[in-house]
Scaffold this motif. Structure first.
Motif, PDB file in Angstrom:
ATOM      1  N   GLU A  80      14.556  -3.663  -5.968  1.00 36.49           N
ATOM      2  CA  GLU A  80      13.275  -3.090  -6.421  1.00 36.49           C
ATOM      3  C   GLU A  80      13.504  -1.815  -7.220  1.00 36.49           C
ATOM      4  O   GLU A  80      12.837  -1.591  -8.242  1.00 36.49           O
ATOM      5  CB  GLU A  80      12.375  -2.783  -5.225  1.00 36.49           C
ATOM      6  N   VAL A  81      14.428  -0.988  -6.779  1.00 36.24           N
ATOM      7  CA  VAL A  81      14.734   0.255  -7.492  1.00 36.24           C
ATOM      8  C   VAL A  81      15.296  -0.059  -8.878  1.00 36.24           C
ATOM      9  O   VAL A  81      14.921   0.568  -9.871  1.00 36.24           O
ATOM     10  CB  VAL A  81      15.702   1.151  -6.684  1.00 36.24           C
ATOM     11  N   THR A  82      16.162  -1.049  -8.967  1.00 34.92           N
ATOM     12  CA  THR A  82      16.724  -1.463 -10.256  1.00 34.92           C
ATOM     13  C   THR A  82      15.623  -1.905 -11.209  1.00 34.92           C
ATOM     14  O   THR A  82      15.604  -1.500 -12.381  1.00 34.92           O
ATOM     15  CB  THR A  82      17.748  -2.602 -10.068  1.00 34.92           C
ATOM     16  N   VAL A  83      14.701  -2.712 -10.726  1.00 34.71           N
ATOM     17  CA  VAL A  83      13.578  -3.168 -11.557  1.00 34.71           C
ATOM     18  C   VAL A  83      12.769  -1.969 -12.044  1.00 34.71           C
ATOM     19  O   VAL A  83      12.400  -1.884 -13.219  1.00 34.71           O
ATOM     20  CB  VAL A  83      12.690  -4.171 -10.779  1.00 34.71           C
ATOM     21  N   SER A  84      12.517  -1.020 -11.164  1.00 34.83           N
ATOM     22  CA  SER A  84      11.750   0.166 -11.533  1.00 34.83           C
ATOM     23  C   SER A  84      12.458   0.982 -12.616  1.00 34.83           C
ATOM     24  O   SER A  84      11.838   1.373 -13.606  1.00 34.83           O
ATOM     25  CB  SER A  84      11.511   1.032 -10.292  1.00 34.83           C
ATOM     26  N   ILE A  85      13.751   1.229 -12.435  1.00 35.82           N
ATOM     27  CA  ILE A  85      14.524   1.981 -13.433  1.00 35.82           C
ATOM     28  C   ILE A  85      14.494   1.252 -14.773  1.00 35.82           C
ATOM     29  O   ILE A  85      14.266   1.859 -15.830  1.00 35.82           O
ATOM     30  CB  ILE A  85      15.978   2.193 -12.965  1.00 35.82           C
ATOM     31  N   ASN A  86      14.709  -0.058 -14.737  1.00 33.59           N
ATOM     32  CA  ASN A  86      14.694  -0.831 -15.982  1.00 33.59           C
ATOM     33  C   ASN A  86      13.339  -0.753 -16.675  1.00 33.59           C
ATOM     34  O   ASN A  86      13.275  -0.677 -17.914  1.00 33.59           O
ATOM     35  CB  ASN A  86      15.083  -2.289 -15.722  1.00 33.59           C
ATOM     36  N   ASN A  87      12.261  -0.751 -15.912  1.00 38.82           N
ATOM     37  CA  ASN A  87      10.921  -0.630 -16.503  1.00 38.82           C
ATOM     38  C   ASN A  87      10.713   0.727 -17.169  1.00 38.82           C
ATOM     39  O   ASN A  87      10.098   0.814 -18.231  1.00 38.82           O
ATOM     40  CB  ASN A  87       9.841  -0.881 -15.448  1.00 38.82           C
ATOM     41  N   ILE A  88      11.250   1.774 -16.562  1.00 43.10           N
ATOM     42  CA  ILE A  88      11.119   3.107 -17.169  1.00 43.10           C
ATOM     43  C   ILE A  88      11.945   3.176 -18.453  1.00 43.10           C
ATOM     44  O   ILE A  88      11.483   3.720 -19.466  1.00 43.10           O
ATOM     45  CB  ILE A  88      11.532   4.219 -16.183  1.00 43.10           C
ATOM     46  N   VAL A  89      13.148   2.632 -18.417  1.00 45.49           N
ATOM     47  CA  VAL A  89      13.993   2.611 -19.621  1.00 45.49           C
ATOM     48  C   VAL A  89      13.286   1.842 -20.733  1.00 45.49           C
ATOM     49  O   VAL A  89      13.253   2.287 -21.886  1.00 45.49           O
ATOM     50  CB  VAL A  89      15.388   2.016 -19.317  1.00 45.49           C
ATOM     51  N   ASP A  90      12.695   0.712 -20.396  1.00 39.59           N
ATOM     52  CA  ASP A  90      11.966  -0.092 -21.371  1.00 39.59           C
ATOM     53  C   ASP A  90      10.801   0.712 -21.969  1.00 39.59           C
ATOM     54  O   ASP A  90      10.597   0.714 -23.178  1.00 39.59           O
ATOM     55  CB  ASP A  90      11.459  -1.377 -20.726  1.00 39.59           C
ATOM     56  N   HIS A  91      10.074   1.409 -21.117  1.00 37.43           N
ATOM     57  CA  HIS A  91       8.972   2.267 -21.583  1.00 37.43           C
ATOM     58  C   HIS A  91       9.499   3.318 -22.564  1.00 37.43           C
ATOM     59  O   HIS A  91       8.911   3.524 -23.634  1.00 37.43           O
ATOM     60  CB  HIS A  91       8.296   2.936 -20.378  1.00 37.43           C
ATOM     61  N   CYS A  92      10.594   3.974 -22.196  1.00 35.60           N
ATOM     62  CA  CYS A  92      11.163   5.022 -23.056  1.00 35.60           C
ATOM     63  C   CYS A  92      11.629   4.465 -24.397  1.00 35.60           C
ATOM     64  O   CYS A  92      11.450   5.110 -25.431  1.00 35.60           O
ATOM     65  CB  CYS A  92      12.319   5.724 -22.338  1.00 35.60           C
ATOM     66  N   TYR A  93      12.195   3.282 -24.368  1.00 33.67           N
ATOM     67  CA  TYR A  93      12.631   2.640 -25.608  1.00 33.67           C
ATOM     68  C   TYR A  93      11.435   2.371 -26.517  1.00 33.67           C
ATOM     69  O   TYR A  93      11.481   2.658 -27.720  1.00 33.67           O
ATOM     70  CB  TYR A  93      13.372   1.334 -25.290  1.00 33.67           C
ATOM     71  N   LYS A  94      10.351   1.862 -25.929  1.00 32.39           N
ATOM     72  CA  LYS A  94       9.162   1.525 -26.722  1.00 32.39           C
ATOM     73  C   LYS A  94       8.521   2.753 -27.362  1.00 32.39           C
ATOM     74  O   LYS A  94       8.000   2.666 -28.474  1.00 32.39           O
ATOM     75  CB  LYS A  94       8.138   0.799 -25.849  1.00 32.39           C
ATOM     76  N   ILE A  95       8.564   3.891 -26.669  1.00 36.22           N
ATOM     77  CA  ILE A  95       7.936   5.093 -27.241  1.00 36.22           C
ATOM     78  C   ILE A  95       8.955   5.989 -27.949  1.00 36.22           C
ATOM     79  O   ILE A  95       8.620   7.092 -28.383  1.00 36.22           O
ATOM     80  CB  ILE A  95       7.154   5.896 -26.189  1.00 36.22           C
ATOM     81  N   LYS A  96      10.181   5.504 -28.045  1.00 32.94           N
ATOM     82  CA  LYS A  96      11.268   6.219 -28.722  1.00 32.94           C
ATOM     83  C   LYS A  96      11.589   7.565 -28.077  1.00 32.94           C
ATOM     84  O   LYS A  96      11.896   8.543 -28.754  1.00 32.94           O
ATOM     85  CB  LYS A  96      10.970   6.382 -30.213  1.00 32.94           C
ATOM     86  N   ASP A  97      11.544   7.593 -26.745  1.00 33.90           N
ATOM     87  CA  ASP A  97      11.951   8.780 -25.987  1.00 33.90           C
ATOM     88  C   ASP A  97      13.418   8.576 -25.612  1.00 33.90           C
ATOM     89  O   ASP A  97      13.757   8.219 -24.479  1.00 33.90           O
ATOM     90  CB  ASP A  97      11.075   8.953 -24.740  1.00 33.90           C
ATOM     91  N   TYR A  98      14.288   8.795 -26.584  1.00 32.04           N
ATOM     92  CA  TYR A  98      15.703   8.521 -26.403  1.00 32.04           C
ATOM     93  C   TYR A  98      16.383   9.534 -25.480  1.00 32.04           C
ATOM     94  O   TYR A  98      17.392   9.217 -24.856  1.00 32.04           O
ATOM     95  CB  TYR A  98      16.406   8.457 -27.760  1.00 32.04           C
TER      96      TYR A  98
END
Length: 180
Positions: free
Chosen positions: A106-124
């Motif tokens: 569950e923690v892995t899924v959560s981290i991956n979702n945050i990374v995906d969010h950051c990628y989409k908004i270009k928060d590198y």
């Protein structure tokens, strides 16, 4: 004299701040849950599993603090979550480690979702910060998976549980960085 609220310029969006605070909650829950599991293990005679889980609880707390500092340094506000839904009793040592594996996934899924969010908004910047967590979660899952596998490999009959409890501490040596 009342302190005035300091409004810092921020590089963190409110959505990202919320997601990171949600992750703080997951890390705090991990730390508290592993502490509860450690106590149960100690109480039921699984001394090595207890040691393993006490150490793991502290590592999860450090993961939470790392997020705290990142949010605050980026102009956001890290929030200490309430943790109330802890389990304190378990039917077996195997149940403890199966719950750990499920939680780490569950923690892995959560981290991956945050990374995906950051990628989409270009928060590198945040995405780069989270790369440490991405790698860490691979190690955490591997460690938990290996612990659960011990029950299938060794079995729980006879000296099995004693042997599994003994081997739990050795798992940290097998995983890169000891699961930290």
């Amino acid at each position: 004299m009342e302190r005035q609220k300091v409004t810092a310029k921020r590089s963190l969006t409110e959505d990202t701040e919320k997601l990171l605070n949600d992750q703080i909650r997951m890390e705090a829950l991990s730390s508290a849950a592993y502490l509860s599991m450690a106590s149960w293990c100690e109480m039921t005679g699984y001394e090595n599993s207890a040691k393993f889980l006490y150490m793991h609880s502290e590592e999860e707390r450090q993961h939470m603090l790392k997020l705290f500092h990142y949010i605050n340094d980026a102009g956001g506000h890290a929030i200490q979550p309430d943790i109330t839904e802890l389990k304190h009793h378990f039917s077996s040592l195997k149940e403890v480690f199966e719950e750990i594996l499920n939680h780490e996934i569950e923690v892995t899924v959560s981290i991956n979702n945050i990374v995906d969010h950051c990628y989409k908004i270009k928060d590198y910047t945040t995405m780069s910060f989270l790369n440490w967590y991405v790698e860490e979660q691979r190690e955490e899952e591997t460690l938990a998976r290996r612990a659960v596998e011990l029950f299938d490999i060794i079995g729980e009959d006879g000296m099995g549980l004693w042997t599994i409890d003994k081997e739990i501490l050795n798992l940290r040596k097998e995983v890169p960085n000891g699961g930290q």
